[in-house]
Structure formats: structure tokens, C-alpha cells
Design a protein around this motif. Sequence first.
Motif, short mmCIF file in Angstrom:
data_model
loop_
_atom_site.label_atom_id
_atom_site.label_comp_id
_atom_site.label_asym_id
_atom_site.label_seq_id
_atom_site.Cartn_x
_atom_site.Cartn_y
_atom_site.Cartn_z
N LEU A 114 0.84 -1.19 0.00
CA LEU A 114 0.00 0.00 0.00
C LEU A 114 0.88 1.24 0.00
O LEU A 114 1.87 1.30 0.74
N HIS B 82 0.48 5.70 -0.33
CA HIS B 82 -0.29 6.93 -0.55
C HIS B 82 0.13 7.53 -1.88
O HIS B 82 1.31 7.57 -2.20
N GLY C 233 -5.30 11.63 -0.40
CA GLY C 233 -5.91 10.57 0.37
C GLY C 233 -6.03 9.25 -0.36
O GLY C 233 -6.33 8.24 0.24
N SER C 234 -5.81 9.24 -1.66
CA SER C 234 -5.89 8.00 -2.44
C SER C 234 -4.71 7.10 -2.12
O SER C 234 -3.63 7.57 -1.80
N VAL C 235 -4.95 5.81 -2.24
CA VAL C 235 -3.92 4.83 -1.91
C VAL C 235 -3.80 3.82 -3.04
O VAL C 235 -4.81 3.30 -3.53
N ARG C 236 -2.58 3.56 -3.47
CA ARG C 236 -2.32 2.56 -4.50
C ARG C 236 -2.11 1.22 -3.83
O ARG C 236 -1.37 1.09 -2.86
N ILE C 237 -2.80 0.21 -4.36
CA ILE C 237 -2.56 -1.16 -3.93
C ILE C 237 -1.80 -1.82 -5.07
O ILE C 237 -2.36 -2.10 -6.12
N SER D 3 -9.30 5.77 -0.04
CA SER D 3 -8.77 6.11 1.29
C SER D 3 -7.90 4.97 1.80
O SER D 3 -8.01 3.83 1.33
N TYR D 4 -7.06 5.29 2.78
CA TYR D 4 -6.22 4.25 3.36
C TYR D 4 -7.07 3.21 4.09
O TYR D 4 -6.78 2.02 4.04
N ALA D 5 -8.13 3.68 4.73
CA ALA D 5 -9.01 2.76 5.46
C ALA D 5 -9.64 1.73 4.53
O ALA D 5 -9.68 0.54 4.86
N ALA E 264 -8.46 0.77 1.56
CA ALA E 264 -7.39 -0.09 1.03
C ALA E 264 -7.00 -1.14 2.05
O ALA E 264 -6.86 -2.33 1.73
N GLN E 265 -6.84 -0.71 3.29
CA GLN E 265 -6.45 -1.63 4.36
C GLN E 265 -7.53 -2.70 4.58
O GLN E 265 -7.24 -3.87 4.71
#
Length: 129
Positions: free
Chosen positions: A55, A57, A61-65, A81-83, A85-86
Motif C-alpha cells: 500500500l 499513498h 488521500g488516495s492509496v495505490r494497492i 482512502s487508506y481505510a 485499502a487496508q
Amino acid sequence: MADTEQAEDTQRADASAPAADEAVRDAKVERHAARLAKQIDAFARAHGGSAEGQLAHIARGSVRIALVGANGEWGNLVAPSYASAQRAVELAGLTVHDDFGGEFAAQVRTGPYEWSRMAGIQLGGPRNP
């Protein structure tokens, strides 16, 4: 007396508003996470039956997986969001690495497209159509 009752009703409504907003936010995160988890599962099935990820940032606020399949193929998904993605990687049961380096990066298999694209950009080689 009526003023007191009205003030109490207003206070109760104000107190419940943040809880309602949080519930809506949590539901939205869960929906995004479920959709991303399905995509992660599909990627893993298509690329050797399993995948690992990382993961990162990226912006606002966007997160790349970043995903790497068992066969070395790679891909990216973007979570809002990180939430989410997690939660998506938790739902998918994805092994997550802290960084994209070492043994994890060595699993990535690049193809002719990536090599020609890198050469085209850096060495003035052929450009992609």
C-alpha cells in the motif's frame, strides 16, 4: 417549558449527527473495500492463484494497492482512502509488504511492453503506439 424541550431535542439531534455521519462513512469504506477485495481475488486467481501487495499513498488521500501475482505479473488498484485499502487487503487475505523492495520487487516479471516503454522514455527508443 416548551423552550427547554425544544433545546433538548436540538441537542440530541446534534449529538446523533456525528454518529450518523460516521456510520455512513464506515458503510462507504466497507462497500469500497468489498469491491476492491473482489478485484484483488480476481487478480490472484488470474495470475497463479495468489498475490502479494503493498500500500502506498499517492494523492489527496488516495492509496495505490500494488499487486504481484504468483506468476510475477503485476498490477495496481486505487482506493479512495487508506481505510478502504487496508480493509480490502484484509478481506482478500492479501499478504502486504511494508515497501516495494528486496525479494518482493524481485518477484515482478516485466515484459516487452515495459522494457520498450522504459527504453523509449529514457534512451530515445521506440515509443508505444
